[in-house]
Write an enzyme that holds these catalytic residues in place. Structure first.
Site, mmCIF file in Angstrom:
data_model
loop_
_atom_site.group_PDB
_atom_site.id
_atom_site.type_symbol
_atom_site.label_atom_id
_atom_site.label_comp_id
_atom_site.label_asym_id
_atom_site.label_seq_id
_atom_site.Cartn_x
_atom_site.Cartn_y
_atom_site.Cartn_z
ATOM 1 N N CYS A 51 -3.702 -57.295 -57.213
ATOM 2 C CA CYS A 51 -3.133 -55.964 -57.380
ATOM 3 C C CYS A 51 -3.795 -55.297 -58.582
ATOM 4 O O CYS A 51 -4.173 -55.952 -59.546
ATOM 5 C CB CYS A 51 -1.609 -56.019 -57.525
ATOM 6 S SG CYS A 51 -0.992 -57.226 -58.713
ATOM 7 N N SER B 223 -2.541 -60.785 -60.401
ATOM 8 C CA SER B 223 -2.674 -59.502 -61.101
ATOM 9 C C SER B 223 -4.113 -59.284 -61.537
ATOM 10 O O SER B 223 -4.842 -60.242 -61.790
ATOM 11 C CB SER B 223 -1.801 -59.495 -62.347
ATOM 12 O OG SER B 223 -2.407 -60.254 -63.383
ATOM 13 N N ASP B 224 -4.515 -58.009 -61.646
ATOM 14 C CA ASP B 224 -5.756 -57.733 -62.354
ATOM 15 C C ASP B 224 -5.520 -58.092 -63.814
ATOM 16 O O ASP B 224 -4.388 -58.333 -64.246
ATOM 17 C CB ASP B 224 -6.189 -56.273 -62.182
ATOM 18 C CG ASP B 224 -7.686 -56.103 -62.466
ATOM 19 O OD1 ASP B 224 -8.295 -57.035 -63.048
ATOM 20 O OD2 ASP B 224 -8.254 -55.055 -62.123
ATOM 21 N N TRP B 225 -6.612 -58.141 -64.560
ATOM 22 C CA TRP B 225 -6.615 -58.824 -65.836
ATOM 23 C C TRP B 225 -5.806 -58.112 -66.931
ATOM 24 O O TRP B 225 -6.235 -57.105 -67.476
ATOM 25 C CB TRP B 225 -8.063 -59.063 -66.254
ATOM 26 C CG TRP B 225 -8.573 -60.448 -65.908
ATOM 27 C CD1 TRP B 225 -9.278 -61.261 -66.735
ATOM 28 C CD2 TRP B 225 -8.406 -61.200 -64.698
ATOM 29 N NE1 TRP B 225 -9.548 -62.464 -66.101
ATOM 30 C CE2 TRP B 225 -9.024 -62.456 -64.868
ATOM 31 C CE3 TRP B 225 -7.756 -60.955 -63.486
ATOM 32 C CZ2 TRP B 225 -9.038 -63.442 -63.883
ATOM 33 C CZ3 TRP B 225 -7.770 -61.936 -62.501
ATOM 34 C CH2 TRP B 225 -8.407 -63.159 -62.706
ATOM 35 N N LEU B 226 -4.648 -58.655 -67.202
ATOM 36 C CA LEU B 226 -3.794 -58.252 -68.308
ATOM 37 C C LEU B 226 -3.013 -56.970 -68.091
ATOM 38 O O LEU B 226 -1.849 -57.034 -67.749
ATOM 39 C CB LEU B 226 -4.604 -58.163 -69.612
ATOM 40 C CG LEU B 226 -3.931 -58.793 -70.834
ATOM 41 C CD1 LEU B 226 -3.345 -60.150 -70.528
ATOM 42 C CD2 LEU B 226 -4.929 -58.925 -72.003
#
Ligand code: BGC
Length: 653
Positions: free
Chosen positions: A188, A221-224
């Site tokens: 996402c 998730s996309d990163w952070l």
């Protein structure tokens, strides 16, 4: 599993890997350490897409956009085979690709990673790519779900999109990845969609992805910055936070469990889908893959070069200035001619080896016949061009993650790369000095070509990978027919492009980008508005000529014959477009791509091409019932060589 073991698995837990230099083979986008006591292995996630593997020096393949330009799902499978092999030999389990977000605006910083502006083309390429990766035993991660179409304000932008545009334009590549390719994981995105962050978007993650499409893998998730909350994300169906926990940390999860805003069954659900997927990929039946690096880079370089050749798109060839003959005196001009060009960001692959266009052309054309000027001194470049029979000006743009480009001309498309300068001026001055000027574009998306009439040839080479220079040379000299067709429209003017001229539509105002154009994206926009693009979607010349004939169209099948009427073997890419009849409240673009085929034909050879149509191909998303509905009345079927070529047409009733 103990409660602690469960909570510790909810997020990645390695910040060292992603913080290493990207050309360090120990670099890795993410790791989720397993539970040794239970034999749960670590999960290794690597940034890899159509362009190769970001984990130290590896095979740099051509960009995703080049792969889309092959219009060939077999090419997607071949590219994926290279990536999967390298990913496995570097000890990975999950490949963070493919990126199937469509190009909505030509400025998109990550357009080079994408499969272009058309949902069918992107879906077909994506399915083939994912299947190959997953058949090789790695999990693919289709991204960024959904509508991650701009880099401007990428962490904060709320994409406001109609259901119809989502279902017909932005979702189909993801839907096909899930339903057809059974993709193991979905990423996402950073952006919000219709007010909800993608990673806590119940309507999309829970209703569409899982309930309607039957997704049974896990959402990452996309990163952070993609995760904005704990409870909403867990309830909506985000299964794993990467690269480390910000909201899926044991203390925050425990607090929510204590409050009762999430339950242990929410945690169990998400770990169940993850572990079940890991079981199904054999992760409990074999040792953890090691990062051996024992990769056949030579073989992969050959494959990557052939793929780049297949994506190179001949846009213009006045008076058959191409192919070049060996021994022709060629002046190669431009800084970009002697560089490895690529997009920047998580899809920058450090190449194991490079052949620049200058090197490729010199090797193919004969060193004595090829001279070079980097173009920094305009007068010297002009002199060199004047003294040659043909001038090849190689230019580039500079696309990168986290920022869109702000200018579409070659005056400044390389603005982020000071080495490039005003390449438009370089082209026009060289063209004045040499009537046989050819421009080679190494761009990660469309650029404006106001100089097109001044030059005789234009070759779109995209970011062509490590040995792209050799691929470019082979196309220029006709060792191979230019195989590519445009997966994106090239606008004639910046103001013609979809969403141009209205900041509320792009890049957005107050953190909101309104997709007011709805389904009228790419050629659907230009066609509906009657705007003539500089080069239309699907366009690309061959060194031979083809004739299309014999169209037969029914509701399920469209067939035609394609014949090579020229003197050379060449690639034909017949394309089927349908024009659905509009219904009340549901306007339709004149043409939508519904099928394509690619074949190599020798002179005189004919082949029959068959396009299959399913019910979806003749349907649109009905906003009032929120269901697919068959378009009323008769449908126009067109088979041609681009979105603007109506060589053959028929009516399907
Ligand atoms: C990008 C993703 C990428 C991830 C890991 C993010 O910034 O949006 O596409 O996979 O970083 O590098």
């Amino acid at each position: 599993m103990t409660d602690d073991e469960k909570l510790n698995l909810m997020a990645g837990d390695d910040l060292v890997g992603p913080l290493r230099a990207a050309d360090d083979p120990a670099f890795r986008a993410g790791t989720v350490h397993g539970v040794a006591r239970l034999g749960i292995p670590d999960l290794h996630l690597v940034d890899a897409g159509s362009m190769g593997l970001k984990q130290g020096p590896n095979t740099a393949l051509a960009a995703g956009l080049s792969l889309a330009a092959t219009f060939d799902t077999r090419a997607a499978a071949t590219a994926a085979g290279v990536v999967a092999d390298e990913a496995a030999r570097r000890g990975n389990d999950i490949i963070l690709g493919p990126a199937t977000d469509l190009m909505r605006v030509p400025q998109g910083g990550r357009t080079f990673e994408s499969y272009g502006e058309d949902p069918l083309l992107a879906a077909r390429m994506g399915v083939s790519w994912i299947r190959t990766v997953q058949n090789a035993g790695l999990m693919a991660q289709v991204k960024h779900f959904p509508a991650n179409n701009q880099e401007a304000n990428r962490y904060g932008v709320n994409a406001v999109i109609s259901q119809r545009a989502l279902r017909e334009i932005y979702l189909p590549p993801f839907e096909a990845a899930v339903r057809e390719a059974k993709v193991a994981t979905v990423m996402c995105g950073y952006n919000l969609v219709n007010g909800q962050p993608s990673c806590s978007n119940t309507a999309l993650l829970s209703t569409v992805l899982r309930k309607q499409w039957g997704f049974d893998g896990f959402v990452v998730s996309d990163w952070l910055a993609a995760v904005k909350n704990t409870d909403g994300s867990l309830k909506a169906g985000l299964d794993l936070e990467m690269p480390v926990g910000a909201f899926y940390t044991p203390p925050l999860l425990r607090a929510s469990l204590n409050k009762g805003t999430v339950t242990w069954s929410d945690i169990d659900r998400t770990l169940t889908v993850r572990l079940r997927t890991m079981f199904s990929y054999g992760m409990f039946d074999r040792p953890q893959r090691a990062n051996t690096g024992s990769i056949d880079y030579r073989a992969h370089a050959v494959t990557a070069q052939k793929l780049a050749e297949q994506g190179i798109t001949l846009l213009k060839n006045n008076g058959n200035v191409l192919p070049l003959r060996s021994g022709t005196k060629v002046a190669v001009i431009g800084k970009a001619a002697d560089q490895f060009r690529s997009g920047i960001g998580s899809m920058y692959v450090k190449p194991v080896s490079t052949i620049t266009p200058r090197q490729g052309i010199a090797a193919r054309g004969g060193a004595g016949a090829v001279t070079y000027q980097d173009g920094q001194n305009l007068a010297a470049a002009v002199r060199t061009a004047r003294n040659a029979q043909v001038a090849v000006v190689v230019v580039a743009d500079a696309r990168a993650e986290d920022a869109d480009i702000t200018c579409l001309t070659l005056k400044c498309a390389g603005a982020k790369d000071k080495t490039l300068g005003d390449q438009e001026k370089l082209i026009t001055e060289v063209a004045k000095a040499n009537p046989n000027t050819i421009v080679v574009l190494q761009t990660g998306g469309p650029v404006l070509t106001p100089w097109a009439a001044k030059v005789r040839g234009i070759v779109q080479a995209w970011y062509a990978g490590g040995h792209g220079g050799a691929a470019i040379a082979r196309v220029l000299y006709g060792d191979v027919d230019p195989g590519g067709r445009l997966p994106v429209s090239f606008p004639a003017r910046a103001t013609d492009a979809p969403a141009a001229g209205n900041p509320a539509h792009y890049p957005g105002t107050d953190d909101k980008a309104v997709y007011a154009e709805g389904i009228f994206v790419g050629y659907r926009h230009y066609d509906t508005r009657n705007l003539t693009p500089a080069f239309p979607f699907g366009h690309g010349l061959s060194y031979t000529t083809f004739k299309l004939s014999n169209l037969k169209a029914t509701r399920t099948t469209v067939t035609a014959t394609v014949t090579n009427t020229g003197k050379r073997p060449g690639y034909a890419v017949p394309q089927l477009y349908l024009g659905l009849r509009a219904a009340v409240g549901a306007p339709q673009p004149p043409r939508q791509l519904k099928g394509f085929s690619k074949m190599l034909l020798v002179p005189g050879q004919s082949a029959k091409v068959t396009f299959s149509l399913d019910a979806r191909a003749l349907s649109y998303w009905d906003q009032s019932t929120q269901l697919w509905k068959k378009a009323p009345g008769c449908t126009k079927a067109v088979v041609g060589t681009s979105s603007r070529d109506a060589a053959l047409s028929a009516t399907i009733c």
